[in-house]
Design an enzyme around this catalytic site. Structure first.
Site, mmCIF file in Angstrom:
data_model
loop_
_atom_site.group_PDB
_atom_site.id
_atom_site.type_symbol
_atom_site.label_atom_id
_atom_site.label_comp_id
_atom_site.label_asym_id
_atom_site.label_seq_id
_atom_site.Cartn_x
_atom_site.Cartn_y
_atom_site.Cartn_z
ATOM 1 N N ARG A 238 0.857 -1.183 0.000
ATOM 2 C CA ARG A 238 0.000 0.000 0.000
ATOM 3 C C ARG A 238 0.895 1.236 0.000
ATOM 4 O O ARG A 238 1.954 1.245 0.648
ATOM 5 C CB ARG A 238 -0.900 0.040 1.243
ATOM 6 C CG ARG A 238 -2.095 -0.895 1.213
ATOM 7 C CD ARG A 238 -3.129 -0.469 0.161
ATOM 8 N NE ARG A 238 -4.316 -1.317 0.136
ATOM 9 C CZ ARG A 238 -4.509 -2.328 -0.702
ATOM 10 N NH1 ARG A 238 -3.587 -2.655 -1.584
ATOM 11 N NH2 ARG A 238 -5.641 -3.027 -0.676
ATOM 12 N N GLU A 267 -3.749 7.792 -4.459
ATOM 13 C CA GLU A 267 -4.007 7.152 -5.747
ATOM 14 C C GLU A 267 -5.263 7.789 -6.328
ATOM 15 O O GLU A 267 -6.244 7.884 -5.595
ATOM 16 C CB GLU A 267 -4.196 5.651 -5.574
ATOM 17 C CG GLU A 267 -2.918 4.955 -5.172
ATOM 18 C CD GLU A 267 -3.052 3.439 -5.063
ATOM 19 O OE1 GLU A 267 -4.159 2.913 -5.290
ATOM 20 O OE2 GLU A 267 -2.047 2.795 -4.751
ATOM 21 N N HIS A 286 -1.275 0.772 -9.663
ATOM 22 C CA HIS A 286 -1.926 -0.236 -8.797
ATOM 23 C C HIS A 286 -2.578 -1.347 -9.634
ATOM 24 O O HIS A 286 -3.803 -1.540 -9.603
ATOM 25 C CB HIS A 286 -2.969 0.438 -7.876
ATOM 26 C CG HIS A 286 -3.283 -0.397 -6.656
ATOM 27 N ND1 HIS A 286 -3.713 0.148 -5.466
ATOM 28 C CD2 HIS A 286 -3.232 -1.738 -6.445
ATOM 29 C CE1 HIS A 286 -3.915 -0.811 -4.582
ATOM 30 N NE2 HIS A 286 -3.628 -1.975 -5.155
HETATM 31 C C1 DGY Z 1 -5.823 -5.869 -2.964
HETATM 32 O O1 DGY Z 1 -6.640 -6.758 -3.262
HETATM 33 O O2 DGY Z 1 -5.702 -5.441 -1.824
HETATM 34 C C2 DGY Z 1 -4.957 -5.373 -4.048
HETATM 35 O O3 DGY Z 1 -4.240 -4.252 -3.670
HETATM 36 C C3 DGY Z 1 -5.761 -5.112 -5.304
HETATM 37 O O4 DGY Z 1 -4.837 -4.993 -6.332
#
Ligand code: DGY
Length: 327
Positions: A238, A267, A286
């Site tokens: 993240r 983002e 992402h």
């Molecule tokens: C998640 O599922 O947490 C991922 O970051 C999606 O790409």
């Protein structure tokens, strides 16, 4: 018998959406962008279920707007830092997520980023497109070798382990820091008791930790100063785990060799972000889990969690199972 009413905050893959439509009276947000907070609050009113994405912030205001009839929140992601889970738990609402099925896609992408940063792939393409390719040069765009190097994994859950497997094919030494994870001799990965020690030894550092109050800005100036000047940082977890200003300073001063990020904070990343001016920083929007299988299965699992919650059954993947103890 009327069907349960649900709000789905984006068009998800048919594999999940078809199931939701079959079982529920579904209101689906058709926009390419997420619903605004105002719209989310308006749409969730009186719903029995909510299927949301990582782009939706689900907090007390949203849960209150939904009201007492809300039986389940199903997140179309494995990460759930967009949801204030304690608020859902306090209301007895189970929250679902989609672990497991995106492990390989995410690990593949983490490794793709690692290799792209090591071998300067995006920079080389920019060089070519800018007309700078005059001839083959013995020292042109030299990158970092991978064989025999040390990969340090910060976080050794499903995705960290899958990255370790890929590294073994490159004859890399794998070490990890994750106090909650047992050793994994079958993966040839050694646990390190101290993060500092891992940073000192790693040629590549890949982040696989959830975003929590403890991990927010874990990668700061101090963290980066402990990495080797030749090291590469990869983040597919993240964006909030990383202090982007500190990373910019470290990359600009060549205090580390490079970085490759699939996640940013915020983002989408504003185009005036200084990181985008650097040749030694790769940034993707992402997409680590963006493979057809992975996104189909995320949609399916999110639908299955939603429907289980509507039926009053235990969610196949529940992040706050303590809600069941209270029943
Ligand atoms: C998640 O599922 O947490 C991922 O970051 C999606 O790409």
């Amino acid at each position: 018998m009327p069907k349960p009413k649900v709000f789905v905050t984006r068009i998800i893959r048919d594999k999940g959406l078809d199931l939701v439509k079959e079982f529920c009276e579904a209101e689906i947000w058709l926009g390419d962008l997420p619903p605004s907070r105002e719209i989310l609050i308006e749409k969730v009113r009186g719903m029995d279920g909510l299927l949301c994405l990582l782009t939706d912030r689900i907090d007390a205001a949203v849960l209150d707007a939904a009201g007492l009839g809300l039986k389940v929140v199903s997140n179309h992601a494995v990460g759930f830092d967009n949801i204030i889970v304690a608020e859902a738990t306090a209301r007895g609402i189970p929250v679902g997520n989609t672990p497991g099925i995106l492990t390989d896609a995410t690990a593949d992408f983490a490794f793709a980023l690692l290799m792209a940063a090591a071998r300067r792939v995006t920079e080389a393409e920019r060089y070519l497109r800018a007309g700078k390719w005059q001839t083959w040069g013995p020292s042109t765009l030299l990158g970092v070798d991978m064989v025999g190097k040390t990969l340090g994994l910060v976080g050794f859950g499903r995705i960290g382990r899958a990255v370790a497997k890929r590294a073994s094919g490159f004859d890399m030494r794998v070490i990890f820091f994750d106090p909650s994870s047992p050793a994994a001799p079958e993966l040839n990965a050694s646990p390190f008791a101290s993060l500092d020690e891992l940073l000192r030894e790693s040629d590549f550092v890949s982040l696989h930790t959830p975003l929590t109050a403890e991990t927010r800005h874990m990668v700061n100036a101090d963290f980066l100063s402990k990495m080797k000047p030749t090291a590469i940082l990869v983040n597919t977890s993240r964006g909030g785990v990383l202090d982007q200003d500190a990373l910019y300073e470290a990359l600009k001063a060549n205090r580390i060799f490079g970085a490759a990020l699939d996640v940013t904070d915020p983002e989408p990343l504003p185009l005036d972000c200084p990181l985008l001016t650097l040749e030694n920083c790769i940034i993707a929007p992402h997409i680590a889990s963006a493979s057809t299988y992975s996104r189909d299965m995320m949609a399916l699992l999110a639908a299955q969690n939603l429907i289980a919650g509507l039926k009053g059954e235990r969610l196949p993947h529940c992040v706050n199972p303590e809600v069941y103890k209270a029943r």
